[in-house]
Design a protein around this motif. Structure first.
Motif, short mmCIF file in Angstrom:
data_model
loop_
_atom_site.label_atom_id
_atom_site.label_comp_id
_atom_site.label_asym_id
_atom_site.label_seq_id
_atom_site.Cartn_x
_atom_site.Cartn_y
_atom_site.Cartn_z
N GLU A 204 0.84 -1.18 0.00
CA GLU A 204 0.00 0.00 0.00
C GLU A 204 0.88 1.24 0.00
OE1 GLU A 204 -3.20 0.22 -0.31
OE2 GLU A 204 -3.58 -1.95 -0.29
N VAL A 205 0.50 2.23 -0.79
CA VAL A 205 1.27 3.47 -0.86
C VAL A 205 0.49 4.59 -0.20
CG1 VAL A 205 2.51 2.80 -2.94
CG2 VAL A 205 0.35 4.04 -3.14
N ASN A 206 1.20 5.56 0.35
CA ASN A 206 0.59 6.72 0.99
C ASN A 206 0.51 7.88 0.01
OD1 ASN A 206 0.43 5.47 3.62
ND2 ASN A 206 2.64 5.76 3.78
N LYS A 207 -0.51 8.69 0.13
CA LYS A 207 -0.65 9.88 -0.70
C LYS A 207 0.29 10.97 -0.18
CE LYS A 207 -5.45 8.70 -1.71
NZ LYS A 207 -6.87 9.05 -1.52
N VAL A 208 1.05 11.55 -1.08
CA VAL A 208 2.07 12.53 -0.69
C VAL A 208 1.63 13.95 -1.04
CG1 VAL A 208 4.48 13.24 -1.00
CG2 VAL A 208 3.88 10.81 -1.00
N LEU A 209 1.12 14.16 -2.25
CA LEU A 209 0.70 15.49 -2.68
C LEU A 209 -0.73 15.43 -3.19
CD1 LEU A 209 3.84 16.69 -4.71
CD2 LEU A 209 3.25 17.28 -2.36
N ASN A 210 -1.31 16.60 -3.44
CA ASN A 210 -2.61 16.67 -4.09
C ASN A 210 -2.53 17.59 -5.30
OD1 ASN A 210 -2.77 19.36 -3.13
ND2 ASN A 210 -3.76 18.67 -1.23
N ALA A 211 -3.62 17.75 -6.01
CA ALA A 211 -3.63 18.53 -7.25
C ALA A 211 -3.19 19.97 -7.01
CB ALA A 211 -5.02 18.50 -7.88
N GLU A 212 -3.65 20.58 -5.92
CA GLU A 212 -3.32 21.98 -5.65
C GLU A 212 -1.82 22.16 -5.41
OE1 GLU A 212 -4.78 25.60 -2.67
OE2 GLU A 212 -5.21 23.51 -2.18
N GLN A 213 -1.24 21.23 -4.68
CA GLN A 213 0.20 21.32 -4.41
C GLN A 213 1.03 21.09 -5.68
OE1 GLN A 213 -0.12 18.33 -1.29
NE2 GLN A 213 0.71 19.79 0.20
N ILE A 214 0.58 20.18 -6.54
CA ILE A 214 1.31 19.92 -7.78
C ILE A 214 1.30 21.17 -8.66
CG2 ILE A 214 1.29 18.58 -9.91
CD1 ILE A 214 0.15 16.24 -8.24
N ILE A 215 0.14 21.83 -8.78
CA ILE A 215 0.06 23.06 -9.57
C ILE A 215 0.98 24.13 -8.99
CG2 ILE A 215 -1.49 24.95 -10.24
CD1 ILE A 215 -3.75 22.86 -10.35
N TYR A 216 1.05 24.20 -7.65
CA TYR A 216 1.95 25.16 -7.01
C TYR A 216 3.41 24.87 -7.37
CZ TYR A 216 4.54 27.54 -3.30
OH TYR A 216 5.43 28.32 -2.60
N PHE A 217 3.80 23.60 -7.31
CA PHE A 217 5.19 23.25 -7.62
C PHE A 217 5.49 23.44 -9.11
CE2 PHE A 217 5.26 20.44 -3.65
CZ PHE A 217 6.05 21.34 -2.95
N GLN A 218 4.50 23.24 -9.98
CA GLN A 218 4.70 23.50 -11.40
C GLN A 218 5.03 24.98 -11.63
OE1 GLN A 218 1.03 22.16 -13.12
NE2 GLN A 218 1.79 20.10 -13.54
N GLN A 219 4.33 25.85 -10.95
CA GLN A 219 4.61 27.28 -11.07
C GLN A 219 5.96 27.62 -10.47
OE1 GLN A 219 2.64 29.41 -12.83
NE2 GLN A 219 4.38 30.79 -12.61
N LEU A 220 6.31 26.94 -9.39
CA LEU A 220 7.62 27.16 -8.77
C LEU A 220 8.75 26.82 -9.74
CD1 LEU A 220 9.47 27.61 -6.22
CD2 LEU A 220 9.22 25.14 -5.81
N VAL A 221 8.62 25.70 -10.46
CA VAL A 221 9.65 25.30 -11.43
C VAL A 221 9.83 26.38 -12.49
CG1 VAL A 221 10.16 23.65 -13.28
CG2 VAL A 221 9.39 22.82 -11.05
N ARG A 222 8.73 26.96 -12.95
CA ARG A 222 8.83 28.02 -13.95
C ARG A 222 9.53 29.26 -13.39
NH1 ARG A 222 6.46 28.24 -18.73
NH2 ARG A 222 5.33 26.41 -19.45
N ASN A 223 9.42 29.48 -12.08
CA ASN A 223 10.03 30.67 -11.47
C ASN A 223 11.50 30.49 -11.14
OD1 ASN A 223 7.63 32.11 -11.57
ND2 ASN A 223 6.99 31.50 -9.51
N ILE A 224 12.03 29.27 -11.31
CA ILE A 224 13.45 29.03 -11.02
C ILE A 224 14.30 29.85 -11.99
CG2 ILE A 224 15.28 27.29 -11.00
CD1 ILE A 224 13.33 27.00 -8.70
N PRO A 225 15.25 30.64 -11.48
CA PRO A 225 16.08 31.45 -12.39
C PRO A 225 17.06 30.59 -13.18
CG PRO A 225 16.89 31.65 -10.14
CD PRO A 225 15.62 30.85 -10.06
N VAL A 226 17.40 31.03 -14.37
CA VAL A 226 18.36 30.32 -15.21
C VAL A 226 19.31 31.34 -15.81
CG1 VAL A 226 16.74 30.39 -17.16
CG2 VAL A 226 18.63 28.77 -17.20
N THR A 227 20.59 31.03 -15.78
CA THR A 227 21.59 31.96 -16.29
C THR A 227 21.60 31.95 -17.81
OG1 THR A 227 23.30 30.23 -16.18
CG2 THR A 227 23.03 31.65 -14.25
#
Length: 322
Positions: A204-227
């Motif tokens: 049995e596996v445990n739930k780690v994230l939900n849809a709202e958190q995944i959307i938040y992390f997707q936006q975070l990835v886009r905000n990561i600076p790149v040289t």
């Protein structure tokens, strides 16, 4: 509930910790395939789609189902067959009791879609996924219906049996962020698989994230600076695959007949950002671009007859570009 982070550095650490927790949960069910699991999760946090290519019996379907359970997302499986119609995927209109047409949603209206053996259905039906994968919506009878967010297509394909299959069009392939190759497990891994699956115990596996958190992390990835140098390296790497382009080397002109488009450059940067964060960094470097490059480029380049005659794979040609 969405965790409130004080700043983006703390949020990046939260993404890395969540990633490690997700991997541990998936490992309860899936033995080995670490690189495949990593690619699938990077695609999800980068808001991309993934094509899993491997022979039958390598737990492709089980992996997708497990990911959906761990991320607490709605999941639908679509078995692609030669007689599958576009309406079987996106839905259709029916005449209701009040003599008015109403739209009945198809299985594509879910968070994670497993497109099982996607190359077994004709191009007309494959094309039903094009709008869904790019615009995250479907259009029926002139009416556009938005899909649930987040939305991912994880497709599987058997590379051996080609009878009764339809090669995916280039436009369809280009919408997949990653083309991930699955290999046979090692002897020790296969021994563990057999031990785990021939008894009565159920993992049995445990739930780690939900849809709202995944959307938040997707936006975070886009905000990561790149040289600028990493950005230029990613764009240059994609441009070097185009035999007609100004950056093409003599080897590329000889070995390739077609190269990757601008979407590859976008995915190289997004994938490098996500790979950097889950590796404990706050900005990607060239090594992060190279880490995701093969899975992003291998289905976007077309080898020439010369390359096929020399037995060069797409991965070997991509390595030369590094």
């Amino acid at each position: 509930m969405l965790v409130n982070y004080a700043n983006e550095v703390e949020a990046a650490d939260g993404l890395r910790q969540s990633y490690e927790t997700i991997r541990k949960e998936i490992a309860k069910v899936i033995v080995g395939q670490d690189d495949v699991i990593k690619s699938v999760l990077v695609a999800i946090f980068s808001n991309g789609h993934c094509l899993l290519v491997g022979v039958p019996g390598l737990a492709k379907t089980l992996l997708v189902q497990t990911v959906a359970r761990v991320l607490d997302l709605d999941f639908n499986r679509i078995q692609f067959t030669p007689d599958l119609m576009p309406s079987d995927i996106i839905g259709s209109e029916i005449l209701g009791e009040n003599r008015a047409f109403k739209f009945i949603k198809g299985p594509v209206f879910s968070n994670i879609i497993l497109a099982d053996e996607i190359n077994r259905t004709p191009p007309k039906t494959q094309a039903a996924l094009l709008e869904a994968m790019q615009e995250k919506s479907v259009t029926a009878s002139g009416v556009t219906h938005k899909l649930q967010q987040p939305f991912f297509v994880l497709a599987t394909q058997n590379p051996i049996e080609q009878e009764g299959t339809y090669p995916l069009p280039e436009a369809q392939l280009d919408r997949f962020m990653f083309n991930v190759s699955l290999d046979y497990p090692t002897f020790a891994e296969e021994l563990q698989v057999v031990r785990n699956t021939t008894g009565t115990s159920v993992s049995e596996v445990n739930k780690v994230l939900n849809a709202e958190q995944i959307i938040y992390f997707q936006q975070l990835v886009r905000n990561i600076p790149v040289t600028d140098n990493v950005l230029e390296y990613a764009v240059r790497l994609a441009a070097k695959t185009r035999p007609q382009g100004e950056l093409a080397t003599p080897a590329v002109k000889r070995l390739l007949t077609w190269g990757a488009g601008p979407r590859a450059s976008q995915f190289l940067v997004l994938g490098a950002k996500c790979h950097a964060v889950i590796s404990g960094k706050y900005s990607p470097d060239i090594e992060d671009v190279q880490a995701v490059a093969k899975a992003i480029l291998r289905h976007r380049i077309v080898r020439s007859y010369q390359a096929e005659a020399e037995g060069l794979s797409a991965d070997q040609i991509i390595e030369q570009l590094f």
